[in-house]
Design a protein around this motif. Sequence first.
Motif, PDB file in Angstrom:
ATOM      1  N   TRP A   1      11.267   2.786  -9.441  1.00  0.00           N
ATOM      2  CA  TRP A   1      12.642   2.302  -9.618  1.00  0.00           C
ATOM      3  C   TRP A   1      13.566   2.869  -8.549  1.00  0.00           C
ATOM      4  O   TRP A   1      14.444   2.175  -8.041  1.00  0.00           O
ATOM      5  N   LYS A   2      13.374   4.141  -8.178  1.00  0.00           N
ATOM      6  CA  LYS A   2      14.222   4.721  -7.128  1.00  0.00           C
ATOM      7  C   LYS A   2      14.041   3.962  -5.818  1.00  0.00           C
ATOM      8  O   LYS A   2      15.012   3.676  -5.110  1.00  0.00           O
ATOM      9  N   ILE A   3      12.802   3.623  -5.494  1.00  0.00           N
ATOM     10  CA  ILE A   3      12.534   2.878  -4.260  1.00  0.00           C
ATOM     11  C   ILE A   3      13.154   1.488  -4.340  1.00  0.00           C
ATOM     12  O   ILE A   3      13.802   1.022  -3.400  1.00  0.00           O
ATOM     13  N   LEU A   4      12.966   0.818  -5.477  1.00  0.00           N
ATOM     14  CA  LEU A   4      13.513  -0.533  -5.628  1.00  0.00           C
ATOM     15  C   LEU A   4      15.038  -0.532  -5.574  1.00  0.00           C
ATOM     16  O   LEU A   4      15.647  -1.406  -4.946  1.00  0.00           O
ATOM     17  N   TYR A   5      15.667   0.431  -6.230  1.00  0.00           N
ATOM     18  CA  TYR A   5      17.120   0.495  -6.186  1.00  0.00           C
ATOM     19  C   TYR A   5      17.623   0.840  -4.787  1.00  0.00           C
ATOM     20  O   TYR A   5      18.654   0.331  -4.354  1.00  0.00           O
ATOM     21  N   ALA A   6      16.903   1.688  -4.062  1.00  0.00           N
ATOM     22  CA  ALA A   6      17.278   1.987  -2.676  1.00  0.00           C
ATOM     23  C   ALA A   6      17.220   0.712  -1.842  1.00  0.00           C
ATOM     24  O   ALA A   6      18.123   0.442  -1.034  1.00  0.00           O
ATOM     25  N   GLY A   7      16.179  -0.093  -2.038  1.00  0.00           N
ATOM     26  CA  GLY A   7      16.069  -1.364  -1.325  1.00  0.00           C
ATOM     27  C   GLY A   7      17.197  -2.310  -1.683  1.00  0.00           C
ATOM     28  O   GLY A   7      17.756  -2.995  -0.820  1.00  0.00           O
TER      29      GLY A   7
ATOM     30  N   HIS B   1       0.835  -1.204   0.000  1.00  0.00           N
ATOM     31  CA  HIS B   1       0.000   0.000   0.000  1.00  0.00           C
ATOM     32  C   HIS B   1       0.871   1.257   0.000  1.00  0.00           C
ATOM     33  O   HIS B   1       0.636   2.195  -0.767  1.00  0.00           O
ATOM     34  N   LEU B   2       1.879   1.276   0.871  1.00  0.00           N
ATOM     35  CA  LEU B   2       2.756   2.449   0.943  1.00  0.00           C
ATOM     36  C   LEU B   2       3.565   2.624  -0.334  1.00  0.00           C
ATOM     37  O   LEU B   2       3.774   3.749  -0.794  1.00  0.00           O
ATOM     38  N   PHE B   3       4.021   1.524  -0.908  1.00  0.00           N
ATOM     39  CA  PHE B   3       4.770   1.589  -2.170  1.00  0.00           C
ATOM     40  C   PHE B   3       3.903   2.222  -3.260  1.00  0.00           C
ATOM     41  O   PHE B   3       4.327   3.158  -3.946  1.00  0.00           O
ATOM     42  N   LEU B   4       2.669   1.740  -3.407  1.00  0.00           N
ATOM     43  CA  LEU B   4       1.766   2.298  -4.411  1.00  0.00           C
ATOM     44  C   LEU B   4       1.482   3.767  -4.131  1.00  0.00           C
ATOM     45  O   LEU B   4       1.453   4.591  -5.050  1.00  0.00           O
ATOM     46  N   ARG B   5       1.295   4.096  -2.875  1.00  0.00           N
ATOM     47  CA  ARG B   5       1.019   5.489  -2.492  1.00  0.00           C
ATOM     48  C   ARG B   5       2.197   6.388  -2.844  1.00  0.00           C
ATOM     49  O   ARG B   5       2.026   7.471  -3.401  1.00  0.00           O
ATOM     50  N   LEU B   6       3.413   5.950  -2.506  1.00  0.00           N
ATOM     51  CA  LEU B   6       4.599   6.744  -2.813  1.00  0.00           C
ATOM     52  C   LEU B   6       4.798   6.918  -4.314  1.00  0.00           C
ATOM     53  O   LEU B   6       5.298   7.943  -4.769  1.00  0.00           O
TER      54      LEU B   6
ATOM     55  N   ASP C   1      -1.392   3.789 -13.031  1.00  0.00           N
ATOM     56  CA  ASP C   1      -1.017   5.203 -13.070  1.00  0.00           C
ATOM     57  C   ASP C   1       0.080   5.586 -12.085  1.00  0.00           C
ATOM     58  O   ASP C   1       0.166   6.743 -11.685  1.00  0.00           O
ATOM     59  N   GLY C   2       0.930   4.644 -11.711  1.00  0.00           N
ATOM     60  CA  GLY C   2       2.052   4.976 -10.843  1.00  0.00           C
ATOM     61  C   GLY C   2       3.204   5.567 -11.636  1.00  0.00           C
ATOM     62  O   GLY C   2       3.279   5.436 -12.857  1.00  0.00           O
ATOM     63  N   ASP C   3       4.099   6.238 -10.942  1.00  0.00           N
ATOM     64  CA  ASP C   3       5.276   6.846 -11.557  1.00  0.00           C
ATOM     65  C   ASP C   3       6.408   5.821 -11.556  1.00  0.00           C
ATOM     66  O   ASP C   3       6.958   5.504 -10.499  1.00  0.00           O
TER      67      ASP C   3
END
Length: 187
Positions: free
Chosen positions: A76-82, A54-59, A69-71
């Motif tokens: 990718w920035k979130i996934l690469y940070a992880g 939910h938070l991932f989709l929201r971010l 309709d996500g960015d």
Amino acid sequence: MPATMDEVHQADEALFRAVDAAIDAAVLATGDKLRSLGVPASPHDYFSDAALRHLFLRLCGADGQTFQDGDPEVAWKILYAGRNVARRWERQQRWTATVRNRPERPEDIAKDQSEGQELARSAESFALRAVLRTLIEHARTTDPQIDARLRAMVEAHAAEPTEGSQAERVFIETARNYISTFTKTPH
């Protein structure tokens, strides 16, 4: 008056406690039902995963119900940070890249191959979008009607007689969405 680091830390801690309490409440309310449905994850893991999703989709700015309709850049920035955090943990635990990259089960091998192919498709798509945006921006200087002509191509296809299947409607809507990423809407 700006908040001190201690106040920010206290606010973070309150948020974390609230998230933990919400997960605990969901487990109490429906954990037994999840188990009876045969969900393989523990109720705590299931609801933690749901909160993370939910938070991932929201971010990413995506619709939480449809995942649309996500960015992708934010995703990718979130996934690469992880990924970077996971690599740091591997270094702390003295894991080697060969251990991390050595799948043992056939489903792990298939998943690694699938993720590699998806990453390659995403990189190709990103590069193609960047090239197309640049070319369209350049074309606008000599052809101010290019945006209208591109949108008209999709609308002409939409106006062609078809059986009106769900797939055709999805195709047209997807084409409109893609065209809108490259064109400017008239004022």
